[in-house]
Design an enzyme around this catalytic site. Sequence first.
Site, PDB file in Angstrom:
ATOM      1  N   TYR A 161       3.721   6.423  10.625  1.00 15.58           N
ATOM      2  CA  TYR A 161       3.287   5.309  10.013  1.00 15.58           C
ATOM      3  C   TYR A 161       3.667   4.714   9.633  1.00 15.58           C
ATOM      4  O   TYR A 161       3.858   3.080   9.788  1.00 15.58           O
ATOM      5  CB  TYR A 161       1.829   5.394   9.075  1.00 15.58           C
ATOM      6  CG  TYR A 161       1.191   4.797   8.765  1.00 15.58           C
ATOM      7  CD1 TYR A 161       0.508   3.716   7.844  1.00 15.58           C
ATOM      8  CD2 TYR A 161      -0.195   4.996   9.767  1.00 15.58           C
ATOM      9  CE1 TYR A 161       0.505   2.769   7.625  1.00 15.58           C
ATOM     10  CE2 TYR A 161      -0.751   4.318   9.727  1.00 15.58           C
ATOM     11  CZ  TYR A 161      -0.840   2.668   8.720  1.00 15.58           C
ATOM     12  OH  TYR A 161      -2.751   1.494   8.539  1.00 15.58           O
ATOM     13  N   LYS A 188       1.111  -0.138  15.364  1.00 17.21           N
ATOM     14  CA  LYS A 188       1.936  -0.136  15.531  1.00 17.21           C
ATOM     15  C   LYS A 188       3.108  -1.211  16.350  1.00 17.21           C
ATOM     16  O   LYS A 188       4.124  -1.100  17.580  1.00 17.21           O
ATOM     17  CB  LYS A 188       2.765   1.034  16.271  1.00 17.21           C
ATOM     18  CG  LYS A 188       3.061   2.272  16.163  1.00 17.21           C
ATOM     19  CD  LYS A 188       3.567   2.185  15.036  1.00 17.21           C
ATOM     20  CE  LYS A 188       3.191   3.300  13.516  1.00 17.21           C
ATOM     21  NZ  LYS A 188       4.605   2.609  12.133  1.00 17.21           N
ATOM     22  N   TYR A 228      -9.086   5.280   7.422  1.00 12.93           N
ATOM     23  CA  TYR A 228      -9.680   5.911   9.321  1.00 12.93           C
ATOM     24  C   TYR A 228     -10.166   6.736   8.680  1.00 12.93           C
ATOM     25  O   TYR A 228     -10.093   7.914   8.915  1.00 12.93           O
ATOM     26  CB  TYR A 228      -8.225   6.238   9.327  1.00 12.93           C
ATOM     27  CG  TYR A 228      -6.803   5.513   9.681  1.00 12.93           C
ATOM     28  CD1 TYR A 228      -6.592   4.572   8.771  1.00 12.93           C
ATOM     29  CD2 TYR A 228      -6.506   4.270  10.989  1.00 12.93           C
ATOM     30  CE1 TYR A 228      -5.134   4.576   8.987  1.00 12.93           C
ATOM     31  CE2 TYR A 228      -5.608   3.863  11.062  1.00 12.93           C
ATOM     32  CZ  TYR A 228      -5.419   2.799  10.163  1.00 12.93           C
ATOM     33  OH  TYR A 228      -4.072   2.276  10.295  1.00 12.93           O
ATOM     34  N   HIS A 254       1.016  -1.293  -0.138  1.00 14.97           N
ATOM     35  CA  HIS A 254       0.275  -0.319  -0.139  1.00 14.97           C
ATOM     36  C   HIS A 254       1.076   1.410  -0.448  1.00 14.97           C
ATOM     37  O   HIS A 254       2.064   1.557   0.660  1.00 14.97           O
ATOM     38  CB  HIS A 254      -1.112  -0.128   1.000  1.00 14.97           C
ATOM     39  CG  HIS A 254      -2.441  -0.497   1.091  1.00 14.97           C
ATOM     40  ND1 HIS A 254      -3.603  -0.853   1.783  1.00 14.97           N
ATOM     41  CD2 HIS A 254      -2.230  -1.719   1.026  1.00 14.97           C
ATOM     42  CE1 HIS A 254      -4.138  -1.633   1.687  1.00 14.97           C
ATOM     43  NE2 HIS A 254      -3.442  -2.035   0.368  1.00 14.97           N
ATOM     44  N   PRO A 306      -3.949  -0.131  19.048  1.00 19.95           N
ATOM     45  CA  PRO A 306      -3.982  -0.791  17.794  1.00 19.95           C
ATOM     46  C   PRO A 306      -4.572   0.617  16.740  1.00 19.95           C
ATOM     47  O   PRO A 306      -3.897   0.458  14.988  1.00 19.95           O
ATOM     48  CB  PRO A 306      -5.182  -1.408  17.614  1.00 19.95           C
ATOM     49  CG  PRO A 306      -5.869  -0.977  18.528  1.00 19.95           C
ATOM     50  CD  PRO A 306      -5.182  -0.171  19.704  1.00 19.95           C
TER      51      PRO A 306
HETATM   52  C1  PHB Z   1      -6.145  -4.070  10.749  1.00 23.41           C
HETATM   53  O1  PHB Z   1      -6.171  -4.375   9.425  1.00 23.41           O
HETATM   54  O2  PHB Z   1      -6.702  -5.191  12.106  1.00 23.41           O
HETATM   55  C2  PHB Z   1      -5.469  -3.096  11.274  1.00 23.41           C
HETATM   56  C3  PHB Z   1      -4.867  -1.946  10.381  1.00 23.41           C
HETATM   57  C4  PHB Z   1      -4.559  -0.708  10.456  1.00 23.41           C
HETATM   58  C5  PHB Z   1      -4.330  -0.383  12.236  1.00 23.41           C
HETATM   59  C6  PHB Z   1      -5.355  -1.502  12.775  1.00 23.41           C
HETATM   60  C7  PHB Z   1      -5.317  -2.421  12.335  1.00 23.41           C
HETATM   61  O3  PHB Z   1      -3.888   0.951  12.539  1.00 23.41           O
END
Ligand code: PHB
Length: 389
Positions: free
Chosen positions: A384, A296, A200, A72, A292
Site C-alpha cells: 500500500y 495505485k 475500506y 497518514h 482504484p
Molecule cells: C480517494 O480519496 O479518492 C481514494 C483513496 C483511496 C483509494 C481510492 C480512492 O484506494
Amino acid sequence: MRTQVAIIGGGPSGLLLSQLLHKSGISSVVLERKTRDYVLGRIRAGVLEVGMVDLMREAGVAERMEAEGYVHDGTKISCGDEIFHIDFKKLTGTPVMVYGQTEVTRDLYDAREAAGGDIRFNVENVVIHGADGDAPFVTYSAEGQEHRIDCDYVAGCDGFHGVSRQTIPLDVRKEYEKVYPFGWLGILSETPPVDDELIYANSERGFALCSMRNANLSRYYIQCSLSDSVDDWTDAAFWEELKRRIPREAADKLVTGPSIEKSIAPLRSFVTEPMRWGRLFLCGDAAHIVPPTGAKGLNTAASDIHYLYNGLKDFYLDGTCDGLDAYSEKALARVWKAERFSWWFSSLMHRYPDQSEFDLKMQQAEIAFLRDNENAQKVMAENYVGLPY
Ligand code: PHB
Ligand code: APR
C-alpha cells in the site's frame, strides 16, 4: 519546430515528466487535447506513495502538498461492524500522503507555466510518425492549422483512450485485461471526513470507502452495479446506502451534505507489453490501468516517469542508453506488482455477483487473517505504501 521530447498528454504523467525534464535542462512540448480546466475537472484518487511524494519534491512542486496534504500513518479496514487498523508506519516505517490528484495536477500546471513550459491545449488529430526509426515526429492540428514537431523521443502519456498505445503495431504489443463486474459510485461533499483515516469497508451489501481531501471536503465511494447510472442515485439514497455498509460507530458520526460531484467509474485491470517501441515510450494509464481499490493509478504512473526521466537524463547528460533500454522491463516489473496488489485488495473487499457461500467464507477468512496476523498486515502495508522503485 523541434524539441528533445514530445509528450502526448497533459495529465499527471505528462506534466510530471515535462517538469522533471525541465529541471535537467531537457526540452519538451506537451500536447493536450482538452483544456487545462477540463483536465483539472477530473476527480481522481488522493493517496500518494512516498515515491510520488519524493518525485514531487524532485520536480520542485511539493510546497503546497507539504502544507495542505495529510500524512497518514495507517488505514482502517472493516468487515460488517468489525473494524481494525493497519499501521503502515509501525510495519514499514513509511506513511502515505493524502493529497488529491487534482491538486497534484494543478501544482504541476502552475510550475510548468511559471517556467514558461510549452503546453499546447485543444490539440486534435495527434499522429506519431517514425517512432521505430531514428527521426520521429508528431503531427497535430489546432485552430485549423496543421503542425509538426520533430523530436528525439516521444512519451505517450495520453491515458487509456489515447493514440500512443495504438501506435505500436498489434503484432508487437500484447494486452492483458480483466473487467470487474461492478463499478464505483463516488461523491465529493463539503463535509468533514467521518474519520481521521481512510476506511475500506467490506459489507454484505458491497464495498464502501470513506476518504477525504481536507478538513471540510470528503470523498466517499460505494460499489454499484454496472447497470447503475448516476441519475439512479439521489444524495439521500447514497448516504443511506453508505451508512449501511460502514461500521455502526462510523455511520453514527457520518456528516452528510449535498454532493458537489457525483460519478460512476468502471473497474478494470489492464496492461500492455512492451511499454516501449523504438523511440516511443508509454507511461501511466496509456500502458496500464488498475482498479482504484489500492490507489495505485497515479502511483504506478509515477514510477514509470521516474524510470523514463532518469533514462532520458542519462542519455542527454551522459550519452548512455542503458536506462532507456531497460525502461520497459523495469517499469513492467513494478506495474505487475501493482496490478497484483490492486486485484488482491479488490478481491478481498468487494462482493462479486457469482460468489458462492464457500467463496464468501474464504474472503472472510482472509480478512480475519489480515486482522490477526502481523506478517499479513506487513505484506499489505508494504504494497500500500509503495514497493521500491
Ligand atoms: C480517494 O480519496 O479518492 C481514494 C483513496 C483511496 C483509494 C481510492 C480512492 O484506494
Ligand atoms: N492527444 C492529446 N492528448 C490526449 C490524447 C490525444 N490523442 N488522448 C488523451 N489525451 C490526454 C487526456 O485528455 C488526458 O489529459 O492525455 C491525458 C492523460 O491523462 P490521464 O488519463 O490522467 O493519465 P495519466 O497522466 O497517465 O495519469 C494516470 O491519472 O487519470 C488518472 O487514474 C489515472 O491515477 C491515474 C493517473
